[in-house]
Design an enzyme around this catalytic site. Structure first.
Site, mmCIF file in Angstrom:
data_model
loop_
_atom_site.group_PDB
_atom_site.id
_atom_site.type_symbol
_atom_site.label_atom_id
_atom_site.label_comp_id
_atom_site.label_asym_id
_atom_site.label_seq_id
_atom_site.Cartn_x
_atom_site.Cartn_y
_atom_site.Cartn_z
ATOM 1 N N ILE A 1 0.909 -1.152 0.000
ATOM 2 C CA ILE A 1 0.000 0.000 0.000
ATOM 3 C C ILE A 1 0.943 1.195 0.000
ATOM 4 O O ILE A 1 1.537 1.523 1.022
ATOM 5 C CB ILE A 1 -0.943 0.019 1.214
ATOM 6 C CG1 ILE A 1 -1.828 -1.229 1.235
ATOM 7 C CG2 ILE A 1 -1.807 1.288 1.189
ATOM 8 C CD1 ILE A 1 -2.733 -1.340 2.454
ATOM 9 N N PRO A 2 1.151 1.807 -1.157
ATOM 10 C CA PRO A 2 2.292 2.704 -1.374
ATOM 11 C C PRO A 2 2.172 4.110 -0.777
ATOM 12 O O PRO A 2 2.120 5.111 -1.481
ATOM 13 C CB PRO A 2 2.396 2.750 -2.895
ATOM 14 C CG PRO A 2 0.981 2.599 -3.354
ATOM 15 C CD PRO A 2 0.353 1.639 -2.370
ATOM 16 N N CYS A 3 2.181 4.172 0.554
ATOM 17 C CA CYS A 3 2.111 5.470 1.221
ATOM 18 C C CYS A 3 3.341 6.331 0.916
ATOM 19 O O CYS A 3 3.274 7.558 1.019
ATOM 20 C CB CYS A 3 1.916 5.294 2.725
ATOM 21 S SG CYS A 3 3.094 4.191 3.508
ATOM 22 N N HIS A 4 4.443 5.700 0.501
ATOM 23 C CA HIS A 4 5.635 6.469 0.135
ATOM 24 C C HIS A 4 5.405 7.312 -1.124
ATOM 25 O O HIS A 4 6.142 8.256 -1.374
ATOM 26 C CB HIS A 4 6.843 5.543 -0.061
ATOM 27 C CG HIS A 4 6.677 4.552 -1.163
ATOM 28 N ND1 HIS A 4 5.942 3.385 -1.007
ATOM 29 C CD2 HIS A 4 7.139 4.546 -2.427
ATOM 30 C CE1 HIS A 4 5.965 2.706 -2.137
ATOM 31 N NE2 HIS A 4 6.681 3.383 -3.023
ATOM 32 N N ARG A 5 4.370 7.013 -1.880
ATOM 33 C CA ARG A 5 4.064 7.768 -3.100
ATOM 34 C C ARG A 5 3.212 9.004 -2.838
ATOM 35 O O ARG A 5 2.862 9.714 -3.770
ATOM 36 C CB ARG A 5 3.349 6.867 -4.115
ATOM 37 C CG ARG A 5 4.215 5.723 -4.603
ATOM 38 C CD ARG A 5 3.505 4.849 -5.618
ATOM 39 N NE ARG A 5 4.285 3.652 -5.862
ATOM 40 C CZ ARG A 5 3.784 2.476 -6.184
ATOM 41 N NH1 ARG A 5 2.470 2.338 -6.322
ATOM 42 N NH2 ARG A 5 4.569 1.439 -6.380
#
EC number: 2.1.1.63
Length: 163
Positions: A128-132
């Site tokens: 779940i790409p919270c870094h994006r």
């Protein structure tokens, strides 16, 4: 059940049930769970997560995902679903996510801070790409795993950063 994965960004803790990945945490990150009742081991879900991470950290966009279990409020789940829609190698701002949720809910405005709070509660980093998710001005604001890791993950995906 839990296991560890050694990445170029440091050691990662994987937590899972028999059927779902429930957590993917960088060691010592904010929200790192207590493992008092968890047995270390390997199952199908953890093996599939390792395979995903091997693809990801080799600089490839995995075309599959291990089964994940998103827990939390309906709002948190809605934010996680939006993050899952952010394509590999791209970013979205907190404001863009807030605008999307406002539109979905038929309201005039949603707080970007509320989005930030929900993003910060993500238990399944990378997948779940919270870094994006970045600040409106392109800043790499907030990341439970640390801003240096956020920068590394985005660079691995080929994102050109302003700073």
């Amino acid at each position: 059940m839990h296991a560890y994965y050694q990445s170029i960004c440091g050691r990662i803790l994987l937590t899972a049930t028999e059927n779902y990945l429930t957590g993917l945490y960088f060691e010592n990150q904010k929200g790192y769970p207590e493992l008092s009742d968890s047995e270390e081991g390997e199952n199908r879900v953890i093996s599939e997560t390792r395979r995903y991470l091997n693809f990801y950290f080799s600089g490839k966009n995995p075309d599959f995902s291990p089964p994940i279990l998103v827990e939390g409020t309906d709002f948190h789940k809605q934010v996680c679903l939006l993050m899952l829609e952010i394509p590999y190698g791209t970013t979205r701002t907190y404001k863009e996510l807030a605008d999307s949720i406002a539109k979905e809910r038929g309201i005039m405005k949603m707080s970007a801070r509320a989005i930030g709070s929900a993003v910060g509660k993500n238990r399944i980093s990378i997948i779940i790409p919270c870094h994006r998710v970045i600040g409106s001005n392109g800043d790499l604001t907030g990341y439970a795993g640390g801003l240096e890791r956020k920068k590394m993950l985005l660079e691995l995906e080929g994102v050109t950063l302003l700073s």
